[in-house]
Design a protein around this motif. Sequence first.
Motif, mmCIF file in Angstrom:
data_model
loop_
_atom_site.group_PDB
_atom_site.id
_atom_site.type_symbol
_atom_site.label_atom_id
_atom_site.label_comp_id
_atom_site.label_asym_id
_atom_site.label_seq_id
_atom_site.Cartn_x
_atom_site.Cartn_y
_atom_site.Cartn_z
ATOM 1 N N VAL A 122 3.267 -3.587 -3.345
ATOM 2 C CA VAL A 122 3.196 -4.260 -2.051
ATOM 3 C C VAL A 122 3.570 -3.297 -0.937
ATOM 4 O O VAL A 122 4.255 -2.297 -1.151
ATOM 5 C CB VAL A 122 4.129 -5.484 -1.985
ATOM 6 N N LEU A 123 3.071 -3.603 0.267
ATOM 7 C CA LEU A 123 3.519 -2.961 1.487
ATOM 8 C C LEU A 123 4.302 -3.993 2.283
ATOM 9 O O LEU A 123 4.210 -5.201 2.021
ATOM 10 C CB LEU A 123 2.343 -2.437 2.310
ATOM 11 N N LEU A 124 5.073 -3.514 3.233
ATOM 12 C CA LEU A 124 5.894 -4.396 4.043
ATOM 13 C C LEU A 124 5.183 -4.684 5.359
ATOM 14 O O LEU A 124 4.720 -3.757 6.046
ATOM 15 C CB LEU A 124 7.252 -3.744 4.312
ATOM 16 N N GLY A 125 5.072 -5.964 5.708
ATOM 17 C CA GLY A 125 4.458 -6.364 6.964
ATOM 18 C C GLY A 125 5.469 -7.024 7.873
ATOM 19 O O GLY A 125 6.508 -7.513 7.419
ATOM 20 N N HIS A 126 5.160 -7.047 9.158
ATOM 21 C CA HIS A 126 6.061 -7.654 10.147
ATOM 22 C C HIS A 126 5.225 -8.402 11.169
ATOM 23 O O HIS A 126 4.261 -7.843 11.718
ATOM 24 C CB HIS A 126 6.887 -6.560 10.838
#
Length: 269
Positions: A122-126
Amino acid sequence: MFGKRKKDQPSGSEFHQTNSEQQLFAQLLAETRADPEKVFTIEMIDRGNPGRDLDDRLDRLRHAGVTMTRPSPAEGVPPRSSSHSESGTAGTPADELVPLSRQPFTAEPGDVFFIPDGGGRVLLGHVLATLHDAVYVAVFQRPEDLPRPADPLVVLATQPVVAGLTLPARFQPGMWEVVGTVAPDTARLLPAYTWGTDLDGVHVTDFSGSRSRPATEIEATTIPRRVVVSPYFIDIAVRAVVGLVDWHPDFEHLRYRSTPRSVDLFPAR
């Protein structure tokens, strides 16, 4: 209010007209909720009050060789829930973050979420801001790709790899899962936009669209248009970033660039 809509085919486009930006985003949210893998890109080229003024400008564009399609009325969209549990992420290793209890299809400014890269990680989103039914999201590198200690706050302080205005239809279990909340760095990351045509004059506007002025010649050619994309398109761009699919020219408007910021052109009063 109308925008040029790019469909699945890279060369295909049509005009998508609604009475307001809010109605357009509600329509797009209904479409993406019904089909989470719908792919589209809509470039907002104008804004104005519906009626003769808008019709006249649309006629001029039609004479220039474009066509217009009128969307069906937007389906009812349930109101966004304001009651949800919040969890700060400071000092929490990324591999220990767990999904929060959240109503599907909803997101709030500050939400930190996992976005799958299609390869098991996963990548981190904001979520940086909301605009009617749309959300502006930034996606950052994987925590494991950064020097330790790579807690989420360190990741969110880096430069995004993908950013864009989209719909919250993929905020649901198994897709984009909210794992915490952090105050968004809107001053650093929210862009300014342009709208209008050479015929009617190009304007520059802040992110929210509430403040606008005529654009300079340089601003008219360097500041991007407001573009709204399907959330699945962001998923595909993320897979391209990590090398699982080829990078396509249609992803370029999602690649994060340091364009003029909203706060730079329209300082707080």
